[in-house]
Structure formats: structure tokens, C-alpha cells
Scaffold this motif. Structure first.
Motif, mmCIF file in Angstrom:
data_model
loop_
_atom_site.group_PDB
_atom_site.id
_atom_site.type_symbol
_atom_site.label_atom_id
_atom_site.label_comp_id
_atom_site.label_asym_id
_atom_site.label_seq_id
_atom_site.Cartn_x
_atom_site.Cartn_y
_atom_site.Cartn_z
ATOM 1 N N UNK A 10 39.013 41.734 34.228
ATOM 2 C CA UNK A 10 39.607 41.036 33.096
ATOM 3 C C UNK A 10 41.132 41.057 33.108
ATOM 4 N N UNK A 11 41.728 41.912 33.935
ATOM 5 C CA UNK A 11 43.185 41.962 34.007
ATOM 6 C C UNK A 11 43.761 40.854 34.889
ATOM 7 N N UNK A 12 42.909 40.164 35.624
ATOM 8 C CA UNK A 12 43.362 39.119 36.542
ATOM 9 C C UNK A 12 43.585 37.806 35.791
ATOM 10 N N UNK A 13 44.444 36.966 36.340
ATOM 11 C CA UNK A 13 44.736 35.666 35.744
ATOM 12 C C UNK A 13 44.444 34.558 36.738
ATOM 13 N N UNK A 66 43.350 33.247 41.892
ATOM 14 C CA UNK A 66 43.153 34.375 40.990
ATOM 15 C C UNK A 66 44.138 35.468 41.381
ATOM 16 N N UNK A 67 44.970 35.904 40.431
ATOM 17 C CA UNK A 67 45.993 36.902 40.705
ATOM 18 C C UNK A 67 45.716 38.172 39.919
ATOM 19 N N UNK A 68 45.728 39.306 40.622
ATOM 20 C CA UNK A 68 45.466 40.604 40.003
ATOM 21 C C UNK A 68 46.620 41.546 40.338
ATOM 22 N N UNK A 103 50.664 55.500 40.749
ATOM 23 C CA UNK A 103 51.493 56.453 41.467
ATOM 24 C C UNK A 103 52.807 55.842 41.955
ATOM 25 N N UNK A 104 53.415 55.013 41.113
ATOM 26 C CA UNK A 104 54.702 54.424 41.444
ATOM 27 C C UNK A 104 54.637 53.164 42.273
ATOM 28 N N UNK A 105 53.450 52.751 42.696
ATOM 29 C CA UNK A 105 53.298 51.558 43.527
ATOM 30 C C UNK A 105 52.664 50.431 42.721
ATOM 31 N N UNK A 106 53.186 49.228 42.898
ATOM 32 C CA UNK A 106 52.628 48.044 42.246
ATOM 33 C C UNK A 106 52.019 47.136 43.308
ATOM 34 N N UNK A 107 50.760 46.803 43.133
ATOM 35 C CA UNK A 107 50.037 45.948 44.078
ATOM 36 C C UNK A 107 49.675 44.644 43.384
ATOM 37 N N UNK A 108 50.023 43.538 44.015
ATOM 38 C CA UNK A 108 49.653 42.213 43.518
ATOM 39 C C UNK A 108 48.813 41.520 44.573
ATOM 40 N N UNK A 109 47.631 41.087 44.165
ATOM 41 C CA UNK A 109 46.712 40.415 45.089
ATOM 42 C C UNK A 109 46.394 39.028 44.566
ATOM 43 N N UNK A 110 46.491 38.037 45.449
ATOM 44 C CA UNK A 110 46.141 36.658 45.122
ATOM 45 C C UNK A 110 44.913 36.276 45.929
ATOM 46 N N UNK A 111 43.844 35.880 45.224
ATOM 47 C CA UNK A 111 42.611 35.440 45.875
ATOM 48 C C UNK A 111 42.512 33.918 45.812
ATOM 49 N N UNK A 112 42.222 33.317 46.960
ATOM 50 C CA UNK A 112 41.900 31.897 47.017
ATOM 51 C C UNK A 112 40.447 31.786 47.464
ATOM 52 N N UNK A 113 39.600 31.325 46.556
ATOM 53 C CA UNK A 113 38.155 31.327 46.766
ATOM 54 C C UNK A 113 37.675 29.884 46.896
ATOM 55 N N UNK A 114 36.867 29.609 47.921
ATOM 56 C CA UNK A 114 36.399 28.239 48.141
ATOM 57 C C UNK A 114 34.924 28.225 48.536
ATOM 58 N N UNK A 149 45.662 37.689 49.693
ATOM 59 C CA UNK A 149 47.071 37.971 49.987
ATOM 60 C C UNK A 149 47.539 39.092 49.059
ATOM 61 N N UNK A 150 48.049 40.158 49.638
ATOM 62 C CA UNK A 150 48.434 41.330 48.856
ATOM 63 C C UNK A 150 49.838 41.778 49.212
ATOM 64 N N UNK A 151 50.601 42.160 48.203
ATOM 65 C CA UNK A 151 51.890 42.822 48.411
ATOM 66 C C UNK A 151 51.872 44.142 47.638
ATOM 67 N N UNK A 152 52.469 45.169 48.231
ATOM 68 C CA UNK A 152 52.563 46.485 47.598
ATOM 69 C C UNK A 152 53.995 46.969 47.749
#
Length: 303
Positions: A108-111, A117-119, A124-135, A156-159
């Protein structure tokens, strides 16, 4: 697969203490300060990305220390804590996008925006952003997994951020910047195999004190590429890749207070040809050995 973000430090400890493989003496004679244990795990936060590195790494590397023989990779004799089960043998990979090691985490935290879809999660001080492209199989975008029709997921993920570790006498602070981009196809319920292509890159800059009480600085960078990896689908039998290639690299630069900088590099190229034996070329500081590795859960044999 994007691995669970909240892992226990006990897992990392087990990986770091795993028995080294037959390549322990690959790098040459003992140094006064050994830091090959840096190859045991991936840079901090890489366990959140979609990479081939299997180690839990949120705690960051504890630095070089005295009394180590020539170190080396830990679990299964491969660096970064070994390779994830999807690359070695993952048990029965069931049909449908929700089954097997490439299942994704959407809550539910994803938009949702522009079909993606971005989550975003922080720990622990790290921020992870993941973008899902679903087809689906026809290329139409989906905003959630459908266990029947979803056929591909691009992750696609960045940390990034700064994390600390205080364990086993070591106290370190690491600044990390990691990224990955992986696409898995063949997820639809009717598929007989899955195909994986992806890349990842990680960096970790560390300062701190090792368990010997010595100040040090270190930089670790890692890269991996997965090309045309094919994994059969089975609901009953253990499966492993039958085609494709994985290339993994890591470079470690470390300086202990009062010493000159030391640099080590390692490269692993794993090739799958449809047999139950993968070919593994391992290069350490420019010297290469050609090895084999029994699937699904063997260790490199370079004899």
C-alpha cells in the motif's frame, strides 16, 4: 529478485564466516593486513537491488584485520556471498508471476504513475526506490501482478545513503550508491521458461576502525551483467539455468592508517550451456583460472 529489505545481521555473519573455496591461495602470499574478506559480501545495500550478489550487506564491510591468511569469497566459493538461488538452482519455479525467485513486493505504500509502480522504503540510513514496469504477453501495461496474464516485469532500483556498523569489534560508517535494472520475461502461467537480462552497479565508501582497533578507509565497487539467462519452469523439480551468461566484478581499495593503499580486483564469468555443469572463469588481479561448477549447488572446481 529484489530481496527482503529487512534482513538479520546473523545472516551476514554466517556468510562472512563461510569456508573459503579452493581459490584461497589464488592471490599470492600473505599480506600483513588481509582484506580479501571484502569479497565475501557485496557493498552495503546491494541486497536490496536486483543483482546476482546473494549476501546480506546492510552492515557494510568491517575492514581489513590482522592474522588472516589469503582470504576469499565465502558461500559457494563465489564473491558477494555467492550467487542467488535463481542463478544456481532455485527449486521448483511454478507457473505464474507470483511464483519463484522473481516475485516482487508491492504494498500500500507504493504509488502508480504513467503505468509504472514506484515503491520507496528506508532502513538503517539507506533509502531504496524501486520502479516496476509490469506487462502482459501483448505488451500492455499492468499496475499489479496478475497470476495468469503478467508476462514480464522490469525492476529498476536505486539505493543511497549512509549506514553504520558496530559488530565484532569493528565500527564503520559507509556511504553507498547502488542501482540495478533487470527484466524477467516468461512469467505468464502458460510459459515453460523464464528469461532474465539485467545489470547492477554498487559503490561503498567506508571509514572506521577494524576489529584490531586500527583506523582505515576503503572503497568497494561492484558490477554485474546477466545476459540471456534461461530458467525452465517446473512445479515439482529443482531447476537451474540452461543458457546465458553472468559476469560479476568487484574492486577493493583499502588503506590502513600508517600503511600504503592496497588494491585488489576480481572478476567471475559464469556460462550456462544446457548441461549440469557451468563454466566459470575467475580472474584475480589479472590472473585467470578456468573452472567448472556443478549445478544446482556446486562450488567452483579449478583443479
Amino acid at each position: 529478485m529484489s530481496r527482503p529489505f529487512f534482513r538479520t545481521l546473523a545472516t551476514a555473519t554466517a556468510l562472512l564466516s563461510a569456508t573459503a573455496c579452493t581459490l584461497d591461495n589464488f592471490g599470492g602470499p600473505n599480506d600483513t593486513m588481509q582484506f580479501d574478506t571484502a569479497f565475501d559480501s557485496a557493498p552495503a545495500g546491494m541486497d536490496v537491488t536486483s543483482s546476482t550478489f546473494a549476501a546480506d550487506s546492510n552492515g557494510a564491510w568491517g575492514g581489513p584485520r590482522r592474522g588472516r591468511g589469503p582470504g576469499g569469497p565465502g558461500m559457494l566459493g563465489l564473491m558477494g556471498g555467492g550467487m542467488g538461488p535463481e542463478f544456481m538452482g532455485s527449486g521448483g519455479i511454478g507457473r505464474g508471476a507470483h511464483r519463484g525467485p522473481f516475485a516482487i513486493r508491492i504494498d500500500s505504500s507504493c504509488t502508480v504513475a504513467a503505468g509504472d509502480v514506484t515503491c520507496t522504503r528506508t532502513h538503517n540510513g539507506l533509502t531504496a526506490t524501486t520502479i516496476y514496469t509490469i506487462k502482459d504477453a501483448g505488451g500492455a501495461a499492468q499496475t499489479k501482478l496478475d497470476t495468469i496474464t503478467t508476462n514480464s516485469v522490469r525492476t529498476r532500483t536505486t539505493v543511497s545513503g549512509t549506514t553504520t556498523r558496530g559488530r565484532d569489534g569493528a565500527s564503520v560508517t559507509a556511504t553507498v550508491s547502488n542501482s540495478s535494472d533487470r527484466t524477467v520475461t516468461g512469467l505468464a502461467a502458460a510459459s515453460t521458461q523464464r528469461t532474465v537480462n539485467g545489470t547492477s552497479a554498487g559503490s561503498e565508501s567506508t571509514t572506521g576502525t577494524n576489529r584490531d582497533g586500527q583506523a582505515f578507509t576503503a572503497a568497494r565497487v561492484s558490477f554485474d551483467t546477466t545476459t540471456g539467462l534461461v530458467i525452465p519452469v517446473s512445479t515439482t523439480a529443482q531447476t537451474f539455468p540452461t543458457a546465458g551468461k553472468v559476469i560479476r566484478r568487484m574492486k577493493v581499495t583499502t588503506t590502513v592508517a600508517g600503511s600504503t593503499p592496497s588494491v585488489r580486483e576480481r572478476r567471475e564469468e559464469v556460462t550456462y550451456d544446457g548441461s549440469a555443469t557451468a563454466k566459470v572463469a575467475i580472474t584475480v588481479d589479472g590472473s585467470t583460472k578456468n573452472c567448472t561448477m556443478a549445478l544446482p549447488r556446486g562450488r567452483p572446481n579449478c583443479g
